[in-house]
Write a protein that holds these residues in place. Structure first.
Motif, PDB file in Angstrom:
ATOM      1  N   ILE A   1       1.881   6.011  -7.320  1.00  0.00           N
ATOM      2  CA  ILE A   1       0.844   6.778  -8.016  1.00  0.00           C
ATOM      3  C   ILE A   1       1.256   8.238  -8.159  1.00  0.00           C
ATOM      4  CG2 ILE A   1      -1.502   7.680  -7.803  1.00  0.00           C
ATOM      5  CD1 ILE A   1      -2.317   4.996  -6.596  1.00  0.00           C
TER       6      ILE A   1
ATOM      7  N   SER B   1       0.607  -1.342 -10.560  1.00  0.00           N
ATOM      8  CA  SER B   1       0.104  -1.492  -9.191  1.00  0.00           C
ATOM      9  C   SER B   1      -0.480  -2.884  -8.976  1.00  0.00           C
ATOM     10  CB  SER B   1      -0.970  -0.438  -8.901  1.00  0.00           C
ATOM     11  OG  SER B   1      -0.433   0.867  -8.989  1.00  0.00           O
TER      12      SER B   1
ATOM     13  N   LEU C   1       0.822  -1.211   0.000  1.00  0.00           N
ATOM     14  CA  LEU C   1       0.000   0.000   0.000  1.00  0.00           C
ATOM     15  C   LEU C   1       0.859   1.264   0.000  1.00  0.00           C
ATOM     16  CD1 LEU C   1      -2.966  -0.873   2.416  1.00  0.00           C
ATOM     17  CD2 LEU C   1      -3.001  -0.643  -0.083  1.00  0.00           C
ATOM     18  N   SER C   2       1.916   1.275   0.807  1.00  0.00           N
ATOM     19  CA  SER C   2       2.784   2.451   0.835  1.00  0.00           C
ATOM     20  C   SER C   2       3.549   2.593  -0.470  1.00  0.00           C
ATOM     21  CB  SER C   2       3.764   2.367   2.010  1.00  0.00           C
ATOM     22  OG  SER C   2       4.611   1.234   1.896  1.00  0.00           O
TER      23      SER C   2
ATOM     24  N   SER D   1       1.047   3.800  -3.155  1.00  0.00           N
ATOM     25  CA  SER D   1       0.663   5.200  -2.915  1.00  0.00           C
ATOM     26  C   SER D   1       1.735   6.148  -3.427  1.00  0.00           C
ATOM     27  CB  SER D   1       0.429   5.429  -1.417  1.00  0.00           C
ATOM     28  OG  SER D   1      -0.634   4.633  -0.946  1.00  0.00           O
TER      29      SER D   1
END
Length: 205
Positions: free
Chosen positions: A59, A152, A52-53, A56
């Motif tokens: 992106i 991703s 997730l990190s 993030s």
């Protein structure tokens, strides 16, 4: 975009296999007497926090790539390949003799409650994103959200499933595999992959 996805797939596999991502969890589970289901849940939470990190941050970097790609026609043919090669040379030149991926340490987590262990592992993994994969996000910016989402998804699936699979196997069969060779030379392998991809991108775009 195929070469970008393949490159991110290769680095995701290499990254997930690094012992500091999963081996401490195997050792902790043994010492704490966790059941396999409990161990897998913790491994899944840790892997998800890590991805997730990374995603993030990716992106944000990918959107920068989108903006630059919209303004510069040379982005896909010159700038993106040069960035890949530069980052590859940078990683290839780093030879510290050991990996700097100290995400989880079983010694630091010893004698803690299960809840504390889960929290500590999740925080450690979240605040140590995979910076190597971010280069691919920048290059994928040329393909817009399609490129960003593709990388991703690949990174998420490979990393989470890879870490959980290694934790699940965990036992004596893995003790015979020299994963520490990969850990010690991950930077050079990463650099070599980025350089090859950068050169390839000059001819295929």
């Amino acid at each position: 975009m195929t070469h970008i996805i393949i490159g991110s797939l290769v680095l995701s596999i290499i990254h997930a296999a690094i012992p500091n991502h999963w081996l401490p969890l195997v050792l902790i589970a043994r010492s704490e007497g966790w059941k396999k289901r409990e161990t897998m849940i913790v491994a899944g939470i840790a892997a998800l926090a890590h991805t997730l990190s990374t995603i993030s941050l990716g992106i944000i970097i990918g959107l920068i790539g989108v903006e630059i790609s919209d303004q510069l026609r040379l982005f896909p043919t010159i700038i993106a390949p040069l960035v890949l090669i530069f980052m590859g040379l940078l990683y290839f030149g780093i030879d510290l003799g050991h990996s700097n991926h100290d995400h989880i340490s079983e010694k630091k987590l010893a004698k803690k409650s299960k809840r504390s262990i889960i929290l500590s592992v999740s925080i450690a993994m979240f605040f140590s994103p995979c910076l190597e994969i971010e280069t691919f996000y920048f290059s994928a910016g040329h393909f817009g959200w399609k490129g960003i989402i593709s990388i991703s998804v690949v990174y998420l699936l490979v990393t989470v499933s890879g870490i959980m699979a290694l934790v699940a196997v965990g036992g004596r069969s893995l003790e015979k595999v020299n994963f520490h060779f990969l850990e010690n030379h991950e930077k050079k392998i990463t650099g070599f992959t980025l350089i090859l991809l950068g050169i390839f991108t000059f001819f295929v775009h």
